[in-house]
Design a protein around this motif. Sequence first.
Motif, mmCIF file in Angstrom:
data_model
loop_
_atom_site.group_PDB
_atom_site.id
_atom_site.type_symbol
_atom_site.label_atom_id
_atom_site.label_comp_id
_atom_site.label_asym_id
_atom_site.label_seq_id
_atom_site.Cartn_x
_atom_site.Cartn_y
_atom_site.Cartn_z
ATOM 1 N N LEU A 159 1.831 27.108 -34.443
ATOM 2 C CA LEU A 159 1.599 26.204 -35.571
ATOM 3 C C LEU A 159 1.557 26.998 -36.876
ATOM 4 C CD1 LEU A 159 0.925 23.292 -36.505
ATOM 5 C CD2 LEU A 159 -1.481 23.872 -36.214
ATOM 6 N N ILE A 160 2.591 26.815 -37.708
ATOM 7 C CA ILE A 160 2.518 27.341 -39.075
ATOM 8 C C ILE A 160 2.453 26.135 -39.993
ATOM 9 C CG2 ILE A 160 3.718 29.482 -38.500
ATOM 10 C CD1 ILE A 160 6.209 28.325 -39.854
ATOM 11 N N SER A 161 2.130 26.356 -41.266
ATOM 12 C CA SER A 161 1.887 25.217 -42.154
ATOM 13 C C SER A 161 2.994 25.039 -43.172
ATOM 14 C CB SER A 161 0.563 25.409 -42.899
ATOM 15 O OG SER A 161 -0.504 25.449 -41.987
ATOM 16 N N LEU A 162 3.163 23.806 -43.582
ATOM 17 C CA LEU A 162 4.041 23.511 -44.715
ATOM 18 C C LEU A 162 3.337 23.969 -45.984
ATOM 19 C CD1 LEU A 162 5.088 19.938 -43.598
ATOM 20 C CD2 LEU A 162 6.645 21.879 -43.905
ATOM 21 N N GLY A 163 4.084 24.097 -47.052
ATOM 22 C CA GLY A 163 3.465 24.347 -48.348
ATOM 23 C C GLY A 163 2.560 23.181 -48.710
ATOM 24 N N VAL A 164 1.668 23.414 -49.649
ATOM 25 C CA VAL A 164 0.760 22.354 -50.087
ATOM 26 C C VAL A 164 0.598 22.480 -51.599
ATOM 27 C CG1 VAL A 164 -1.376 23.684 -49.764
ATOM 28 C CG2 VAL A 164 -1.429 21.190 -49.553
ATOM 29 N N GLY A 165 0.421 21.373 -52.290
ATOM 30 C CA GLY A 165 0.270 21.422 -53.750
ATOM 31 C C GLY A 165 1.504 22.034 -54.385
ATOM 32 N N PRO A 166 1.346 23.148 -55.102
ATOM 33 C CA PRO A 166 2.480 23.730 -55.834
ATOM 34 C C PRO A 166 3.594 24.249 -54.932
ATOM 35 C CG PRO A 166 0.567 25.195 -55.899
ATOM 36 C CD PRO A 166 0.106 23.900 -55.327
ATOM 37 N N THR A 167 3.286 24.458 -53.652
ATOM 38 C CA THR A 167 4.317 25.034 -52.773
ATOM 39 C C THR A 167 4.876 24.021 -51.772
ATOM 40 O OG1 THR A 167 2.630 25.809 -51.211
ATOM 41 C CG2 THR A 167 3.320 27.343 -52.939
ATOM 42 N N ALA A 168 4.521 22.740 -51.955
ATOM 43 C CA ALA A 168 5.046 21.703 -51.065
ATOM 44 C C ALA A 168 6.568 21.698 -51.145
ATOM 45 C CB ALA A 168 4.484 20.345 -51.452
ATOM 46 N N GLY A 169 7.227 21.835 -49.992
ATOM 47 C CA GLY A 169 8.688 21.838 -49.945
ATOM 48 C C GLY A 169 9.317 23.121 -50.450
ATOM 49 N N LYS A 170 8.487 24.128 -50.723
ATOM 50 C CA LYS A 170 9.018 25.374 -51.292
ATOM 51 C C LYS A 170 8.732 26.609 -50.440
ATOM 52 C CE LYS A 170 8.741 23.709 -56.034
ATOM 53 N NZ LYS A 170 7.783 23.548 -57.131
ATOM 54 N N ALA A 171 7.889 26.444 -49.426
ATOM 55 C CA ALA A 171 7.539 27.596 -48.598
ATOM 56 C C ALA A 171 6.906 27.121 -47.292
ATOM 57 C CB ALA A 171 6.558 28.507 -49.346
ATOM 58 N N VAL A 172 6.945 28.003 -46.303
ATOM 59 C CA VAL A 172 6.096 27.797 -45.133
ATOM 60 C C VAL A 172 4.962 28.805 -45.237
ATOM 61 C CG1 VAL A 172 7.786 26.819 -43.549
ATOM 62 C CG2 VAL A 172 7.569 29.312 -43.728
#
Lengths: 253, 253
Positions: A207-220
């Motif tokens: 389980l790794i995480s999606l980006g959140v806030g400023p990094t949503a859709g921009k990083a894992v």
Amino acid sequence: MESLLEKIRPAALYITHGDSSTGSVQKIEGLGALCHKYGAMLLVDTVVSLGGEPFFMDEWGVDGVCSSTQKGLSGPAGISPVALSKRAQEVMKNRNFKPPFYLDIELLAAQWNCFGNTRQYHHTLSPPLLWALRSCLKEISKETLPKVWARHARNTAHFYKRIEELSLEFLIPNSEERLVTVTTVVLPKDYDYVEFVHYMRNKHNILISLGVGPTAGKAVRIGIMGFNSTIQVADAIADAMADTLIALKKSLP
Amino acid sequence: MESLLEKIRPAALYITHGDSSTGSVQKIEGLGALCHKYGAMLLVDTVVSLGGEPFFMDEWGVDGVCSSTQKGLSGPAGISPVALSKRAQEVMKNRNFKPPFYLDIELLAAQWNCFGNTRQYHHTLSPPLLWALRSCLKEISKETLPKVWARHARNTAHFYKRIEELSLEFLIPNSEERLVTVTTVVLPKDYDYVEFVHYMRNKHNILISLGVGPTAGKAVRIGIMGFNSTIQVADAIADAMADTLIALKKSLP
């Protein structure tokens, strides 16, 4: 920063030591003296850094710290360690308002015998969580903090090397600004972040995480910390990421 | 009660179902309709009663309930079940102030998907405590609530008989007003309450509580609830109390 402190004269400066969303670490050293010069307290969130990054509350002049047990300390979630400097305790004792009961840290401190043997009742503590926290701190004490920090640095550096070999990019280019516990990785163009994380979970049980806030859709976001900070874990994640890159490449248009 | 509700017109009436300090249970039935007649919500603390005493939130017109896991539900402390009626939810949605983040039950409800599939982040839940609570509720579901209540009633009634055989007095004379989970017992004249509780703990490894608040120095409080509500436990406590009465009698002047 200094000009803002001088202009605004805040009661406190609140800052995160480690920022989980971007995977960056902020240099706290020197900030305490600067805050105190302008009458501000320095409050620091170490939720995702404590137990991974070196942190020196007293030396750095930090007045308030909050943290968590379920990250670098390897414990279960549900209990939050906090610490206040002498300066913060003075402010707390001299305040001229009454906070809501549940947020009254003075009552909480009285339960913990911080001001003599009061053992005042504030709430029913959670024995299993306290015991778990104690056990985690015992493990860290056995290993010793400098060795814990060195282990995190070593294993995450190894992970960086593996990520570079995969020709992946880091969200934070400068490795010295990267948080040792959470690494943010930018996927090559045309990869779908949600698909990537799902594949890692379903195919590799990681389980790794999606980006959140400023990094949503921009990083894992990849957390390697506490008990899990080992070469084996770092390699397992990197291997799985390599496989996922290949697997999802095929399905690209 | 009605004349006070009419006169004061409070926003809410807050009452404990079971009172741990005196070991009494309050009849909630009928109070909901009375509160609603005068525009008040009925909020009930079931911390020490839930899982022991029959409780019917909807039937009794209760608008808000808070409880605990470490009493009648047999779980660990550290997580507090709460429930709100439709009426309370309306009040919450229409309030014209913003509560502190940590006390914002609307955000908490959004995390629990109470208003659609929002899964909004409020705080990191405690997986082991949630699992423990789930396991406790599963045990109660298997036994079924009516049987759980009957078991508590039966075993505590047996304990009452044993207490009467020891010629001890109850703080609450009328057995129907006594809380099934906590029994408050008055010691004979000249017995020291602190000494009694210490002897029970040191000699018999049984922890009973001193009075608290209005019953400090006036009663001992004996909790028999949840998993521990058995004839064997009731007898073990009564036997130990009998021995303690004799042992401390000798040392009286």
